[in-house]
Design an enzyme around this catalytic site. Structure first.
Site, PDB file in Angstrom:
ATOM      1  N   HIS A 170      -3.147  -4.854   1.686  1.00 38.53           N
ATOM      2  CA  HIS A 170      -2.471  -5.073   2.974  1.00 38.53           C
ATOM      3  C   HIS A 170      -2.482  -6.554   3.355  1.00 38.53           C
ATOM      4  O   HIS A 170      -3.343  -6.992   4.136  1.00 38.53           O
ATOM      5  CB  HIS A 170      -3.176  -4.295   4.094  1.00 38.53           C
ATOM      6  CG  HIS A 170      -3.061  -2.827   4.024  1.00 38.53           C
ATOM      7  ND1 HIS A 170      -2.130  -2.105   4.732  1.00 38.53           N
ATOM      8  CD2 HIS A 170      -3.791  -1.912   3.340  1.00 38.53           C
ATOM      9  CE1 HIS A 170      -2.281  -0.819   4.484  1.00 38.53           C
ATOM     10  NE2 HIS A 170      -3.286  -0.674   3.644  1.00 38.53           N
ATOM     11  N   CYS A 195       0.831  -1.200   0.000  1.00 39.74           N
ATOM     12  CA  CYS A 195       0.000   0.000   0.000  1.00 39.74           C
ATOM     13  C   CYS A 195       0.875   1.264   0.000  1.00 39.74           C
ATOM     14  O   CYS A 195       1.411   1.630  -1.035  1.00 39.74           O
ATOM     15  CB  CYS A 195      -0.980  -0.031   1.168  1.00 39.74           C
ATOM     16  SG  CYS A 195      -2.335   1.167   0.986  1.00 39.74           S
ATOM     17  N   GLU A 225      -0.625  -7.877   5.440  1.00 42.53           N
ATOM     18  CA  GLU A 225      -0.286  -7.930   6.857  1.00 42.53           C
ATOM     19  C   GLU A 225      -1.503  -7.828   7.771  1.00 42.53           C
ATOM     20  O   GLU A 225      -1.415  -8.117   8.971  1.00 42.53           O
ATOM     21  CB  GLU A 225       0.719  -6.817   7.202  1.00 42.53           C
ATOM     22  CG  GLU A 225       0.177  -5.402   7.194  1.00 42.53           C
ATOM     23  CD  GLU A 225       0.216  -4.733   5.836  1.00 42.53           C
ATOM     24  OE1 GLU A 225       0.154  -3.497   5.776  1.00 42.53           O
ATOM     25  OE2 GLU A 225       0.284  -5.464   4.814  1.00 42.53           O
TER      26      GLU A 225
END
Length: 278
Positions: free
Chosen positions: A254, A101, A256
């Site tokens: 994302h 991102c 994560e």
């Protein structure tokens, strides 16, 4: 990277100036445990840590630039005298680097919808990104993605069932255009209004590989705000949300924030292979 006859140690840093760096560290640990427990006999010792200084960056074999606020990260990096070391890390030393991102924005050689002087870029990917392509925070979304690189036959931990990846897009950028691969600056991009470019780094005679499109998000153009001018979009490219060029890898979304470590496992394998081939 340190080596012995039977074992190697690879150090991976996560830029920790702002954003979701803790989430990346957690998934890296999980990914390393998957590699260690696999039947492939991986004997790598992985070391993960937060990076905030040039000295810490110098100890890294590879780096992740997390999602967050790209402008804030850029300002803090500049105040910490970290921007030039980051550019050298990516574009001179060509060490493996993944940006998610905001990290993708920073790794782009060109980014638009930016006020003049409002954003410094690291560079490393010959692409133009459109910041906040999908709109404001309230227009963030999740969707299931088919990521072909997770199913590749040469990926030891690939998913033969082709399970989709639940991707999170938060004020996400998109790769608007693949740029001509060249050494030096993307000077034509600098002439475009609201566009900033990364400074030149690396030897002029370096052979740069082309940008590889790793994933796209079909059917999103119709969801764009009317405020986005039609001529800002490269219709042929579509919504490109993951790219790779040499040592640099970027995703609009994302990973994560999902708890799914498959991309982290894949990327660690790419890091290991890149370091072995140096």
């Amino acid at each position: 990277m340190t080596r012995s006859k039977d074992q190697r140690t690879i150090t991976v840093g996560v830029l920790a100036l702002q954003g979701a760096f803790q989430e990346h560290l957690q998934l890296l640990q999980h990914a390393a445990s998957i590699l260690k427990s696999s039947a492939t006999g991986d004997n790598t010792t992985w070391h993960f840590f937060e990076v905030r200084t040039a000295e810490e960056l110098s100890r890294c074999d590879a780096l992740i630039i997390p999602g967050g606020e790209s402008t804030t990260m850029s300002l803090v990096a500049a105040r910490s005298n970290l921007l030039d070391p980051l550019r050298d890390f990516v574009k001179v030393h060509r060490k493996p680097t993944w940006g998610t991102c905001a990290g993708l924005i920073l790794l782009a050689e060109s980014a638009n919808r930016i006020k003049k002087g409002g954003q410094d870029l690291i560079g490393g990917l010959d692409v133009r990104v459109n910041r906040n392509h999908f709109g404001r925070q309230v227009e963030s979304f999740e969707t299931k993605l088919d990521l072909p690189f997770l199913h590749s036959p040469d990926y030891k931990h690939g998913d033969p069932g082709r399970l989709p990846f639940d991707a999170v897009f938060i004020r996400a950028p998109v790769v608007e255009r693949l740029l001509l691969t060249r050494p030096g600056e993307q000077v034509e991009e600098a002439a475009k209004e609201g566009t900033v470019i990364a400074p030149s780094r690396g030897p002029d005679n370096e052979e740069l590989g082309k940008v590889e499109v790793m994933a796209t998000l079909p059917g999103r153009h119709a969801a764009l705000s009317d405020k986005v001018a039609a001529d800002q979009l490269d219709r042929e490219a579509g919504d490109i949300i993951a790219v790779r060029q040499g040592n640099a890898f970027g995703t609009s979304f994302h990973p994560e924030l999902t708890g799914d470590s498959r991309i982290h496992v894949w990327w660690l394998e790419q890091v290991k292979a890149a370091l072995e081939n140096r």
